[in-house]
Scaffold this motif. Structure first.
Motif, PDB file in Angstrom:
ATOM      1  N   SER A  95       0.941  -1.261  -0.186  1.00 27.41           N
ATOM      2  CA  SER A  95       0.003   0.016  -0.071  1.00 27.41           C
ATOM      3  C   SER A  95       1.087   1.344   0.018  1.00 27.41           C
ATOM      4  O   SER A  95       0.535   2.537  -0.905  1.00 27.41           O
ATOM      5  CB  SER A  95      -1.289  -0.222   1.256  1.00 27.41           C
ATOM      6  N   GLN A  98       2.276   1.532  -3.172  1.00 25.68           N
ATOM      7  CA  GLN A  98       1.245   1.458  -4.310  1.00 25.68           C
ATOM      8  C   GLN A  98       1.375   0.430  -5.705  1.00 25.68           C
ATOM      9  O   GLN A  98       1.981   0.474  -6.863  1.00 25.68           O
ATOM     10  CB  GLN A  98       0.386   2.969  -5.391  1.00 25.68           C
ATOM     11  N   LYS A  99       1.654  -1.141  -5.119  1.00 24.17           N
ATOM     12  CA  LYS A  99       1.308  -2.171  -5.730  1.00 24.17           C
ATOM     13  C   LYS A  99       0.425  -2.725  -5.031  1.00 24.17           C
ATOM     14  O   LYS A  99       0.013  -3.041  -4.437  1.00 24.17           O
ATOM     15  CB  LYS A  99       3.187  -2.449  -4.892  1.00 24.17           C
ATOM     16  N   LYS A 100       0.557  -3.800  -6.015  1.00 22.78           N
ATOM     17  CA  LYS A 100      -0.599  -4.523  -6.005  1.00 22.78           C
ATOM     18  C   LYS A 100      -0.375  -6.291  -5.389  1.00 22.78           C
ATOM     19  O   LYS A 100      -0.827  -6.553  -4.412  1.00 22.78           O
ATOM     20  CB  LYS A 100      -0.978  -4.821  -7.248  1.00 22.78           C
ATOM     21  N   ASP A 331      -5.798   4.338  -2.665  1.00 22.54           N
ATOM     22  CA  ASP A 331      -4.078   4.450  -2.924  1.00 22.54           C
ATOM     23  C   ASP A 331      -3.689   5.383  -1.544  1.00 22.54           C
ATOM     24  O   ASP A 331      -2.724   4.662  -0.866  1.00 22.54           O
ATOM     25  CB  ASP A 331      -3.337   4.006  -3.908  1.00 22.54           C
ATOM     26  N   GLY A 335      -1.983   4.169   2.179  1.00 25.08           N
ATOM     27  CA  GLY A 335      -0.461   4.032   2.222  1.00 25.08           C
ATOM     28  C   GLY A 335      -0.337   5.599   2.818  1.00 25.08           C
ATOM     29  O   GLY A 335       0.511   5.388   3.528  1.00 25.08           O
TER      30      GLY A 335
END
Length: 356
Positions: A95, A98-100, A331, A335
């Motif tokens: 998070s 910002q990655k899956k 996001d 994050g």
């Protein structure tokens, strides 16, 4: 000049208990002195124990650890299980960047971030131990095929279940951190054969724990325990009999307040003298619907309202104050709010001190 000491140093201990699901790791951990559980997977519902709310984020997990330490709430802190806690760590890292998924970082960079974050968390648990509280981590076990480069053939080996690719980085950290690593399993002590001499059925099923290293599993202890013991807490209870309990904070007696009776007044006379009336407790924080549960849990635990967050967000020029949290991008929530909660909370506290 440094002072040289000698002799055995008594202290709280760091224990890792791992094994296959359903073998009784939680029940075993519940027998440690005065335990409080952080139940990351919700597996202790059938146990009569004290527990924190199930953490819904990595930040919430760390906050619960700090609360147990600073409040001296127990003599043993149990995180049950650590492999589920690891998933909260991975979610927080993804998070924040910002990655899956952890694989999206490329070239193993995600696992480097995880190793650093887990290392910081183990340092936090060391502070808990230094404060006089035992720490117990339970974990599931996984079996994998192991081949030694200088040997012929391969064999099955039990390891901590910390992810197929992360085990080579995270497992060593956890094992080195621990004073005691116990591997619990069902022992197969005989194999039945048919009339032709073919093996067809394993016999046994006794629960045992292994306390020393073996080619087929990881384990260790520094107390001279037998390599194999019944999986019962009584076998190690003597090691914790003399643990110094964490000092509980002494209650401060409340000052005696003379409560005056309100004076009688006429029905049409305005009430100007409020002496004699007790202070009214502030209303509980109301969390609007639609806010993610992980953020709502952090807000509720820290007595933070939506307006508190919106004020800090507007001061940092992210979104206008009148923008509801439910309208923030996902996001940003994951994050910047949940992932960076420790950095945002001091800003919120500063605003709460200022009268508006």
């Amino acid at each position: 000049m440094y002072e040289i000491t000698s002799g055995v140093v008594s202290s709280a201990q760091k224990v890792v208990i791992y094994g296959p699901e359903g073998i009784g790791k939680s029940t075993f951990a519940a027998q440690f002195p005065d335990p409080v559980f952080i139940d990351t997977e919700g597996s202790t519902k059938k146990l009569n124990i004290r527990r924190f709310p199930k953490p819904t984020s990595w930040e919430m997990l760390k906050n619960e650890v700090k609360e147990a330490m600073n409040g001296r709430l127990c003599k043993t802190l149990v995180i049950d299980t650590f492999d589920w806690a690891e998933q909260l760590c991975i979610e927080a890292i993804c998070s924040a960047h910002q990655k899956k998924g952890i694989e999206d970082f490329g070239y193993g960079n995600g696992y480097v971030y995880e190793k650093e974050e887990i290392g910081k968390f183990l340092n936090l648990l060391q502070e808990v131990v230094d404060s006089g509280i035992n720490v117990v981590l339970t974990a599931h076990a996984q079996m994998r095929k192991f081949e030694q480069p200088d040997e012929l053939g391969a064999y099955d080996r039990w390891e901590l279940k910390l992810g197929k690719k992360t085990s080579s980085q995270i497992s060593p950290l956890v094992k080195e951190w621990a004073d005691m690593v116990l591997f619990a399993n069902y022992k197969t002590y005989a194999v039945a054969v048919d009339k032709d001499g073919k093996k067809f059925k394993a016999q046994g099923g006794d629960r045992v724990m292994y306390t020393t290293h073996h080619p087929c599993w990881d384990a260790k202890n520094r107390d001279g325990l037998s390599p194999e013991m019944p999986f019962e807490y009584s076998g190690i209870a003597h090691l914790f009999a003399y643990t110094q309990p964490a000092e509980m904070p002494k209650p401060v007696p409340a000052p005696t307040v003379q409560t005056a009776q309100p004076a009688t007044r006429k029905s049409d006379e305005p009430l100007t003298d409020l002496s004699g009336f007790e202070d009214v407790a502030p209303p509980p924080i109301v969390i609007p619907e639609g806010i993610p549960k992980a953020l709502a849990d952090l807000m509720r635990a820290n007595n933070v309202s939506e307006s508190d967050i919106r004020l800090v967000v507007s001061q940092r020029n992210y979104f206008p104050y009148d923008t509801p949290i439910t309208n923030y991008p996902d996001d940003f929530v994951q994050g910047c709010l949940i992932g960076a909660w420790e950095q945002m909370l001091p800003l919120i506290r500063e605003n709460q001190k200022v009268p508006f």
